[in-house]
Design an enzyme around this catalytic site. Sequence first.
Site, PDB file in Angstrom:
ATOM      1  N   ASP A 106       0.661  -1.371  33.288  1.00 20.77           N
ATOM      2  CA  ASP A 106       0.066  -2.355  33.459  1.00 20.77           C
ATOM      3  C   ASP A 106       0.793  -3.535  32.558  1.00 20.77           C
ATOM      4  O   ASP A 106       1.514  -3.196  31.610  1.00 20.77           O
ATOM      5  CB  ASP A 106      -1.490  -2.293  32.878  1.00 20.77           C
ATOM      6  CG  ASP A 106      -2.157  -1.333  33.789  1.00 20.77           C
ATOM      7  OD1 ASP A 106      -1.814  -1.395  34.977  1.00 20.77           O
ATOM      8  OD2 ASP A 106      -3.338  -0.872  33.225  1.00 20.77           O
TER       9      ASP A 106
HETATM   10  N1  URA Z   1      -3.444   3.945  33.216  1.00 25.04           N
HETATM   11  C1  URA Z   1      -3.738   2.766  32.898  1.00 25.04           C
HETATM   12  O1  URA Z   1      -4.811   2.103  33.079  1.00 25.04           O
HETATM   13  N2  URA Z   1      -2.794   1.723  32.712  1.00 25.04           N
HETATM   14  C2  URA Z   1      -1.483   1.999  32.837  1.00 25.04           C
HETATM   15  O2  URA Z   1      -0.401   1.006  32.453  1.00 25.04           O
HETATM   16  C3  URA Z   1      -1.092   3.337  32.983  1.00 25.04           C
HETATM   17  C4  URA Z   1      -2.035   4.255  33.355  1.00 25.04           C
END
Ligand code: URA
Length: 237
Positions: A106
């Site tokens: 993310d």
């Molecule tokens: N899970 C999430 O919620 N975000 C990420 O970036 C990776 C795994």
Amino acid sequence: MAGQGMRLDRLVCEAAGLTRKQARAAIAAGRVCAGGAVCKMPDARPDPAAVTLDGAPLLWRPFVYIMLNKPAGVVSASRDTRAQTVTDLLGGAFARRQLFPAGRLDKDSTGLVLLTDDGALAHDILSPGRHVPKVYEVTLDTPLTAQMRAGFAAGVTLADGTVLAPAEAEPAGPDPCRARVVLRQGVYHQIKRMFGVYGAGVVALHRVAIGPLALDPALAPGQWRELTEEELAVLQK
Ligand code: URA
């Protein structure tokens, strides 16, 4: 295309990160040698292992593999019209290669991103059937509970009814709000949604490993390096 048989101008441009125009200029200027002799023919097809630029071997390789410590605020994509991307962090290196992140983080997450142009390896790492573990250090806004740990181990059912594969959530150090999470699948916002089922919010999420590949602690946020031969060999196993 395999390196053998590739035109010299393309070889120089891909291996040295130059534009085709810059590569041709370097060749015309006599800066490129093939087999020990200056080669000024851009359409020559020499053995890539025997080509040098300014006396240094070009080290042409069929694929590029980079580990990068993604900072928060950077998008895990090759291109984005508004935000800075992980490939922007390479600062023009490998500009002629079509690098992409093998697995996303993310925008607000940090840590290990593998950038490559090896589609087969990326596919192997991401394929749900391969169950390659991804390891995260997570900071929660509430302490990790035994209920969360048991739920992760059994397989969390998300708010939309999606039943996830078993995962691990273990305490990480003395801070009760810190957890080490291991996932073997990749669902959008997976960790945030898993903890959300228990009413817990994710404050920080940092990926430290993809399978056998661990983030080099010497890499500060935003820094990157190519994988060593040893790292690549274990990743390809
Ligand atoms: N899970 C999430 O919620 N975000 C990420 O970036 C990776 C795994």
